[in-house]
Design a protein around this motif. Structure first.
Motif, PDB file in Angstrom:
ATOM      1  N   GLY A 172      56.722  30.787  29.732  1.00  0.00           N
ATOM      2  CA  GLY A 172      57.056  29.557  30.090  1.00  0.00           C
ATOM      3  C   GLY A 172      56.808  28.625  29.030  1.00  0.00           C
ATOM      4  N   SER A 173      56.932  27.302  29.207  1.00  0.00           N
ATOM      5  CA  SER A 173      56.631  26.277  28.256  1.00  0.00           C
ATOM      6  C   SER A 173      56.237  24.926  28.530  1.00  0.00           C
ATOM      7  CB  SER A 173      57.901  25.966  27.292  1.00  0.00           C
ATOM      8  OG  SER A 173      58.897  25.258  28.045  1.00  0.00           O
ATOM      9  N   GLY A 174      55.530  24.186  27.787  1.00  0.00           N
ATOM     10  CA  GLY A 174      54.900  22.886  28.087  1.00  0.00           C
ATOM     11  C   GLY A 174      53.998  23.233  29.150  1.00  0.00           C
ATOM     12  N   ILE A 175      54.035  22.332  30.428  1.00  0.00           N
ATOM     13  CA  ILE A 175      53.043  22.075  31.354  1.00  0.00           C
ATOM     14  C   ILE A 175      52.935  23.515  32.110  1.00  0.00           C
ATOM     15  CG2 ILE A 175      54.681  20.854  32.728  1.00  0.00           C
ATOM     16  CD1 ILE A 175      51.100  19.967  32.576  1.00  0.00           C
ATOM     17  N   ASP A 176      54.271  24.121  31.981  1.00  0.00           N
ATOM     18  CA  ASP A 176      54.399  25.363  32.783  1.00  0.00           C
ATOM     19  C   ASP A 176      53.979  26.527  32.344  1.00  0.00           C
ATOM     20  OD1 ASP A 176      55.266  24.139  34.867  1.00  0.00           O
ATOM     21  OD2 ASP A 176      57.564  23.906  34.054  1.00  0.00           O
ATOM     22  N   GLU A 177      53.474  26.506  30.875  1.00  0.00           N
ATOM     23  CA  GLU A 177      53.116  27.649  29.990  1.00  0.00           C
ATOM     24  C   GLU A 177      51.675  28.295  30.778  1.00  0.00           C
ATOM     25  OE1 GLU A 177      52.959  27.114  25.899  1.00  0.00           O
ATOM     26  OE2 GLU A 177      52.915  29.109  25.503  1.00  0.00           O
TER      27      GLU A 177
END
Ligand code: NAP
Ligand code: GDD
Length: 352
Positions: A276-281
């Protein structure tokens, strides 16, 4: 016998510096502020050693109290003052901006003014705990004493005042006043809310089965992490120079929050997969598929310092100072100390 006065004596660096100066034969006077619970756990071992405790004296004081500072300097008549006290948490400074300015900016001025008003300009050497946070949004890589500053937090801006007022008193009154521009330095004594210690304590809790995951902010932030034990030796060297000046103390090695986690996990014989990336990493433990790292917006800062890495050439050349501890060794010491403090066994660590 030389006398040193240390502010922030109950903090990480205050504890290491006190021990180092005592080992060099100094009499050490520390300023601690009043707290509702006893907050001397980092220096309690000094009291317990009878030989050291007679040369280690604590006084109540606060950076925001000019009269207290003036009286203490007058009574103690120190040869060297190390101003380490500060509201030192960058994120907290966004919430307590005025207090941070009062302690971290005007606190420095109060000391310099007290020295001047007591007519001790030629008798006392002054060290100011400046910081790589001054570079903030960095203008060049790596950062040296010549790199322009661009602070990114109320903490950084307050420390910028502390930096310049130290230089101003040196240039105006001939005071032996120096800045150590120190890059991040950690240790088993590091406060629990700084990212390295938060990761170390969190991982130990996870492997002791007391917790499922660690919630962090910007995983991509990059820092130059050294050991506080090495850095306090540099502070002392700065003060011993014939001529006062300003020095970067750093390791020159750049690592991200993610790579700090990966190195720490290696000691448990574990690997993490990032998805995932950003806040969902999330960081997933490869052996068990458990989500052990999650991102939490609460730990994002209104303005971030993405990258800090120092060039310590001047300190190496003029002070003969170099960092002694590799990041892997620092992480190992922090892990061992955290495991022991939580009642676990260091057998948890495989790749020692
Ligand atoms: P720390 O562990 O947070 O210790 C800060 C110390 O300052 C504590 O003893 C604290 O007392 C004391 N303090 C805070 N506000 C005070 C006030 N108003 N009056 C009197 N004492 C006060 O910080 P550290 O990591 O040892 O850092 C030492 C210094 O170096 C700080 O000035 C910091 O900004 C600077 N610095 C640190 C780093 C780093 O990576 N560690 C890098 C560059 C610069 P309590 O124990 O009562 O809270
Ligand atoms: N504290 C914290 N908590 N930081 C996090 C987290 C988290 O959950 N997640 C990511 N980070 C990121 C921060 O956004 C920052 O980019 C980096 O990790 C390091 O944060 P800290 O460990 O809080 O240290 P700092 O670099 O902001 O400040 C420290 O070093 C300065 C020297 O560069 C402090 O010791 C300052 O007093 C010091 O001046």
């Amino acid at each position: 016998m030389k006398k040193a006065l240390i502010t922030g004596v109950t903090g990480q660096d205050g504890a290491y510096l006190s021990k180092y100066l005592l080992s060099l034969g100094y009499q050490v006077h520390g300023i601690k502020r009043r707290s509702s619970l006893i907050n001397t756990s980092r220096i309690d071992d000094i009291y317990e050693e009878p030989e050291e405790s007679k040369n280690f004296i604590l006084h109540y004081g606060d950076l925001t109290d000019s009269n207290n500072i003036l009286r203490l300097i007058n009574e103690i008549e120190p040869d060297e003052i190390y101003n380490l006290a500060a509201q030192s948490h960058v994120q907290v400074s966004f919430e307590t901006a005025e207090y941070t300015a009062n302690s971290d900016a005007f606190g420095v001025l109060r000391f310099l003014e007290a020295i001047r008003n007591l007519d001790m300009v030629n008798d006392v050497k002054f060290y100011q705990a400046s910081t790589s946070e001054l570079y903030g949004k960095v203008q060049e890589i790596p950062q040296s004493e010549k790199t322009p500053f661009y602070p990114r937090s109320p903490y950084g801006v307050a420390k910028l005042y502390g930096y310049w007022i130290t230089i101003n008193y040196r240039e105006s009154y001939g005071m032996h006043a120096s800045n150590g521009i120190l890059f991040n330095h950690e240790s088993p004594l590091r406060g629990e809310t700084f990212v390295t210690q938060k990761i170390i304590l969190g991982l130990v809790d996870i492997f002791l089965g007391k917790k499922n995951s660690i919630r962090l902010g910007n995983l991509g932030a990059q820092r130059d992490w050294g050991h506080a034990r090495d850095f306090v030796k540099g502070m002392h060297k700065i003060v011993q120079q014939k001529h006062p000046s300003d020095y970067v103390l750093a390791t020159g090695r750049l690592e991200s929050v993610k790579s700090f986690i990966e190195i720490a996990l290696d000691y448990f014989g574990e690997k993490v997969a990032w998805e995932g990336s950003g806040i969902d990493e999330v960081g997933i433990l490869e052996s068990s598929n458990k989500k052990i790292i999650q991102v939490d917006e609460r730990y994002f800062r209104p303005a971030e310092v993405e990258l800090l890495v120092g060039d310590y050439t001047k300190a190496k050349k003029e002070l003969g100072w170099e960092p002694e501890t590799k990041l892997e060794q620092l992480i190992k010491e922090m892990l061992e100390s955290a495991i022991i403090s939580k009642g676990g066994s260091t057998d948890l660590l495989k790749n020692v």
